[in-house]
Scaffold this motif. Sequence first.
Motif, PDB file in Angstrom:
ATOM      1  N   ASP A 132       0.803  -1.222   0.000  1.00 35.86           N
ATOM      2  CA  ASP A 132       0.000   0.000   0.000  1.00 35.86           C
ATOM      3  C   ASP A 132       0.835   1.271   0.000  1.00 35.86           C
ATOM      4  OD1 ASP A 132      -2.373  -1.420  -0.086  1.00 35.86           O
ATOM      5  OD2 ASP A 132      -2.494  -1.591   2.084  1.00 35.86           O
ATOM      6  N   PHE A 133       2.090   1.210   0.460  1.00 31.47           N
ATOM      7  CA  PHE A 133       2.954   2.386   0.384  1.00 31.47           C
ATOM      8  C   PHE A 133       3.733   2.414  -0.925  1.00 31.47           C
ATOM      9  CE2 PHE A 133       3.495   2.669   5.314  1.00 31.47           C
ATOM     10  CZ  PHE A 133       2.183   3.094   5.423  1.00 31.47           C
ATOM     11  N   LEU A 134       4.424   1.329  -1.246  1.00 33.99           N
ATOM     12  CA  LEU A 134       5.359   1.343  -2.378  1.00 33.99           C
ATOM     13  C   LEU A 134       4.651   1.399  -3.727  1.00 33.99           C
ATOM     14  CD1 LEU A 134       8.176  -1.122  -1.218  1.00 33.99           C
ATOM     15  CD2 LEU A 134       7.878   1.299  -0.725  1.00 33.99           C
ATOM     16  N   GLN A 135       3.425   0.860  -3.815  1.00 34.30           N
ATOM     17  CA  GLN A 135       2.713   0.913  -5.107  1.00 34.30           C
ATOM     18  C   GLN A 135       2.288   2.334  -5.472  1.00 34.30           C
ATOM     19  OE1 GLN A 135       0.297  -2.775  -6.549  1.00 34.30           O
ATOM     20  NE2 GLN A 135      -0.071  -2.637  -4.350  1.00 34.30           N
ATOM     21  N   ALA A 136       2.323   3.248  -4.497  1.00 33.27           N
ATOM     22  CA  ALA A 136       1.967   4.643  -4.786  1.00 33.27           C
ATOM     23  C   ALA A 136       3.152   5.431  -5.338  1.00 33.27           C
ATOM     24  CB  ALA A 136       1.459   5.310  -3.508  1.00 33.27           C
ATOM     25  N   LEU A 137       4.330   4.819  -5.353  1.00 36.09           N
ATOM     26  CA  LEU A 137       5.563   5.545  -5.663  1.00 36.09           C
ATOM     27  C   LEU A 137       6.020   5.307  -7.099  1.00 36.09           C
ATOM     28  CD1 LEU A 137       7.503   4.601  -2.387  1.00 36.09           C
ATOM     29  CD2 LEU A 137       5.926   6.510  -2.738  1.00 36.09           C
ATOM     30  N   GLY A 138       6.889   6.208  -7.557  1.00 36.52           N
ATOM     31  CA  GLY A 138       7.473   6.066  -8.886  1.00 36.52           C
ATOM     32  C   GLY A 138       6.646   6.778  -9.938  1.00 36.52           C
ATOM     33  N   PRO A 139       7.293   7.240 -11.018  1.00 36.56           N
ATOM     34  CA  PRO A 139       6.587   8.042 -12.034  1.00 36.56           C
ATOM     35  C   PRO A 139       5.515   7.284 -12.802  1.00 36.56           C
ATOM     36  CG  PRO A 139       8.844   7.561 -12.718  1.00 36.56           C
ATOM     37  CD  PRO A 139       8.734   7.140 -11.300  1.00 36.56           C
ATOM     38  N   LYS A 140       5.579   5.952 -12.829  1.00 32.03           N
ATOM     39  CA  LYS A 140       4.570   5.180 -13.579  1.00 32.03           C
ATOM     40  C   LYS A 140       3.525   4.531 -12.665  1.00 32.03           C
ATOM     41  CE  LYS A 140       6.892   4.367 -17.915  1.00 32.03           C
ATOM     42  NZ  LYS A 140       7.150   3.391 -19.006  1.00 32.03           N
ATOM     43  N   ALA A 141       3.478   4.939 -11.397  1.00 32.67           N
ATOM     44  CA  ALA A 141       2.458   4.398 -10.486  1.00 32.67           C
ATOM     45  C   ALA A 141       1.078   4.847 -10.944  1.00 32.67           C
ATOM     46  CB  ALA A 141       2.728   4.885  -9.065  1.00 32.67           C
ATOM     47  N   THR A 142       0.128   3.937 -10.887  1.00 34.62           N
ATOM     48  CA  THR A 142      -1.257   4.260 -11.241  1.00 34.62           C
ATOM     49  C   THR A 142      -2.170   3.864 -10.087  1.00 34.62           C
ATOM     50  OG1 THR A 142      -1.656   2.108 -12.258  1.00 34.62           O
ATOM     51  CG2 THR A 142      -0.794   3.851 -13.696  1.00 34.62           C
ATOM     52  N   ILE A 143      -3.363   4.433 -10.064  1.00 37.32           N
ATOM     53  CA  ILE A 143      -4.279   4.235  -8.944  1.00 37.32           C
ATOM     54  C   ILE A 143      -5.035   2.906  -9.019  1.00 37.32           C
ATOM     55  CG2 ILE A 143      -6.361   5.289  -9.945  1.00 37.32           C
ATOM     56  CD1 ILE A 143      -6.599   6.841  -7.208  1.00 37.32           C
ATOM     57  N   GLU A 144      -4.899   2.171 -10.125  1.00 37.26           N
ATOM     58  CA  GLU A 144      -5.695   0.946 -10.312  1.00 37.26           C
ATOM     59  C   GLU A 144      -5.494  -0.076  -9.195  1.00 37.26           C
ATOM     60  OE1 GLU A 144      -4.228   2.457 -12.857  1.00 37.26           O
ATOM     61  OE2 GLU A 144      -6.004   2.979 -14.051  1.00 37.26           O
ATOM     62  N   TYR A 145      -4.278  -0.172  -8.654  1.00 38.92           N
ATOM     63  CA  TYR A 145      -4.005  -1.198  -7.645  1.00 38.92           C
ATOM     64  C   TYR A 145      -4.888  -1.037  -6.413  1.00 38.92           C
ATOM     65  CZ  TYR A 145      -1.588   2.036  -4.498  1.00 38.92           C
ATOM     66  OH  TYR A 145      -1.303   3.060  -3.626  1.00 38.92           O
ATOM     67  N   THR A 146      -5.377   0.154  -6.159  1.00 36.01           N
ATOM     68  CA  THR A 146      -6.132   0.409  -4.925  1.00 36.01           C
ATOM     69  C   THR A 146      -7.412  -0.423  -4.852  1.00 36.01           C
ATOM     70  OG1 THR A 146      -7.277   2.304  -5.909  1.00 36.01           O
ATOM     71  CG2 THR A 146      -5.227   2.751  -4.704  1.00 36.01           C
TER      72      THR A 146
ATOM     73  N   LEU B  68      -1.630  11.048  -1.390  1.00 36.73           N
ATOM     74  CA  LEU B  68      -0.687  11.727  -0.505  1.00 36.73           C
ATOM     75  C   LEU B  68       0.773  11.396  -0.820  1.00 36.73           C
ATOM     76  CD1 LEU B  68      -2.758  11.270   2.754  1.00 36.73           C
ATOM     77  CD2 LEU B  68      -2.043  13.481   1.823  1.00 36.73           C
ATOM     78  N   LEU B  69       1.044  10.179  -1.323  1.00 34.32           N
ATOM     79  CA  LEU B  69       2.419   9.763  -1.595  1.00 34.32           C
ATOM     80  C   LEU B  69       2.825   9.910  -3.058  1.00 34.32           C
ATOM     81  CD1 LEU B  69       2.858   6.536   0.602  1.00 34.32           C
ATOM     82  CD2 LEU B  69       3.661   8.855   1.078  1.00 34.32           C
ATOM     83  N   LYS B  70       1.858  10.107  -3.950  1.00 33.99           N
ATOM     84  CA  LYS B  70       2.166  10.182  -5.387  1.00 33.99           C
ATOM     85  C   LYS B  70       3.225  11.251  -5.654  1.00 33.99           C
ATOM     86  CE  LYS B  70       0.112  10.665  -9.968  1.00 33.99           C
ATOM     87  NZ  LYS B  70       1.036   9.674 -10.504  1.00 33.99           N
ATOM     88  N   GLY B  71       4.208  10.886  -6.460  1.00 32.58           N
ATOM     89  CA  GLY B  71       5.296  11.803  -6.785  1.00 32.58           C
ATOM     90  C   GLY B  71       6.512  11.645  -5.896  1.00 32.58           C
ATOM     91  N   THR B  72       6.387  10.857  -4.812  1.00 33.97           N
ATOM     92  CA  THR B  72       7.536  10.600  -3.935  1.00 33.97           C
ATOM     93  C   THR B  72       8.505   9.655  -4.641  1.00 33.97           C
ATOM     94  OG1 THR B  72       6.099  10.819  -2.000  1.00 33.97           O
ATOM     95  CG2 THR B  72       8.233   9.776  -1.660  1.00 33.97           C
TER      96      THR B  72
END
Length: 579
Positions: free
Chosen positions: A290-304, A327-331
């Motif tokens: 739930d934390f790491l899937q929000a990270l990185g430039p190619k992260a998408t919200i689908e996993y939620t 809240l974590l997107k872009g980290t």
Amino acid sequence: MSQDCIRKLQRATGEKLGKLNSLRGREVQPGEFWDVVVVTAADGGQKEAYELQISEKVDRRELPAGVHYKVFSDPPGSKIGNGGSTLFALQQLHDSYGKTLSRMRIILIHAGGFSQRLPSASATGKIFMALPLGDPIYQMLELKLAMYVDFPSHMKPGVLVTCADDIELYSIAEGESVQFDKPGFTALAHPSPLSVGTGHGVFVLDPHKRSSHSEMETTSCLRFLHKPNIDKMRDSGAVCKRQTGLFSVSDTEFVYTDSTYYVDFDTAKSLLKVLNELGPLDCEIDAYGDFLQALGPKATIEYTENTANVTKEGSSLVEVRQKIFRLLKGTPLNVILLNNSKFYHIGTTSEYLFHLTEDEVLRSELGLLSSAFSVNTNENSSGSCVMYSVLDPSCSVGAGSVVEYSRLGAGVSVGRGSIVSSCRVSPGLSVPDGVFTHSLCVNHRGHTRFVTIFFGINDNLKHSVDAPAYMAELRFCGFSLPECLSRWEMEDEVLRFSGDTSCCNLWNARLFPVCSDQEISYSTSLKMLEAVLSGSSSPPPKDAKLLSMQECLQCKNLEEMLKLRKGLYDDIAQGKLIN
């Protein structure tokens, strides 16, 4: 894995163990070690148990001195997962240290939970599981600290997040160091077969940022996949091709899987904002998925919205995940590729037995012994492991078995592939093959009493049925539970389950008699176990109170259990002096 890789791994691991050994019982200097070691606990009772054991370890000079050792428990109520535990631990650190936190290097070890797949660690915790090395003998806590002993001096203030039941071994080139100095998250990554990736987190790396194929590389990650299938790995570009012989995986194709990660101080502050934004938690959050899937430039919200890998889905889980994502997107997510590394998990009875008795590779890498801090063990008992125990010279322990924290009388024999934990076994008794036995001290009606639990080594204690009427679906030592009850001359209707009766399993089945004495407790339970395996009859003692494993933990007397271990310690130390 090449012999060169194995030798490098052995040498690097030995150096880390030696470095921790030099710090045990010594006052550490600023920057030399962690400022704070945090261990998480599931509830207040487990917190007290952990604090007691850490205090005793410090007194025995088994841990570095001058360090703040903290135990933080989850709040009462719903289970919140290791992600929720991370957030609450950060909050408690902030409450304890305030602005000083911005200068501290912290290791956070997730150790909450009741170890249902390795019940010998349920009462004391997996982080205090004994390992056959070191003097004084190591527990998992020391091994975790040893494997990361080089990190604090090469990291900016922040938090390293790890779990209590895994071991990561790695080597890097001479003169190099693992650096945690970048903003955001920085994760360790290990080359693994694609099949392993399906049960772990997998990193999708930026192919343009890869510079070399040395023992260690630092790169950026485009996105993180949580337990993906192989097609998903391929479609996302996570699959790598082996270039040189430096890799610890022999497959031509592999993926980089997760283990431990670092969060810099500013990002830790943003995680605190996540907790404030979420409010009281009523669902389980995964500190990895739930934390790491929000990270990185190619992260998408689908996993939620993907709850396929969730043990128990709370009604608010998707909404909570989406808040975390925003809240974590872009980290940034940086990855340290440890190309010559190994990841071991020791969280089940079968993994425990394999790694401590059969796994020659791990034994050589860590220097594991067949007999550690014990007296009168038979040095010719190959393929077994005896730790922190006193055995009569006439005892025998079968291949693939582990004996820990126990006393075995004259002529006792332990079969193959069994676990004997915290037991006092009377002279002449024979422990069957493939069984698990573990004695606990409990508080019962104002008195200290003993319960010995017993199962088949591969029994699934978590497998549940909806009501006692369906107990025939529960398997105990290879037999249906009603078959076992008939051999104990108990009617099906007599058996009760503790706790939530809409969730009936071996964990909460009231099967184990309460006895006044540790030795009698073992003999009584062994007779019941033998009756199941032989098809004979052996009822529990008349009018004996029966408890479940769940209840044993609720009324455990840890102080008495540790006193018994202190008695073992003194006898072993005296025996070694005499010998």
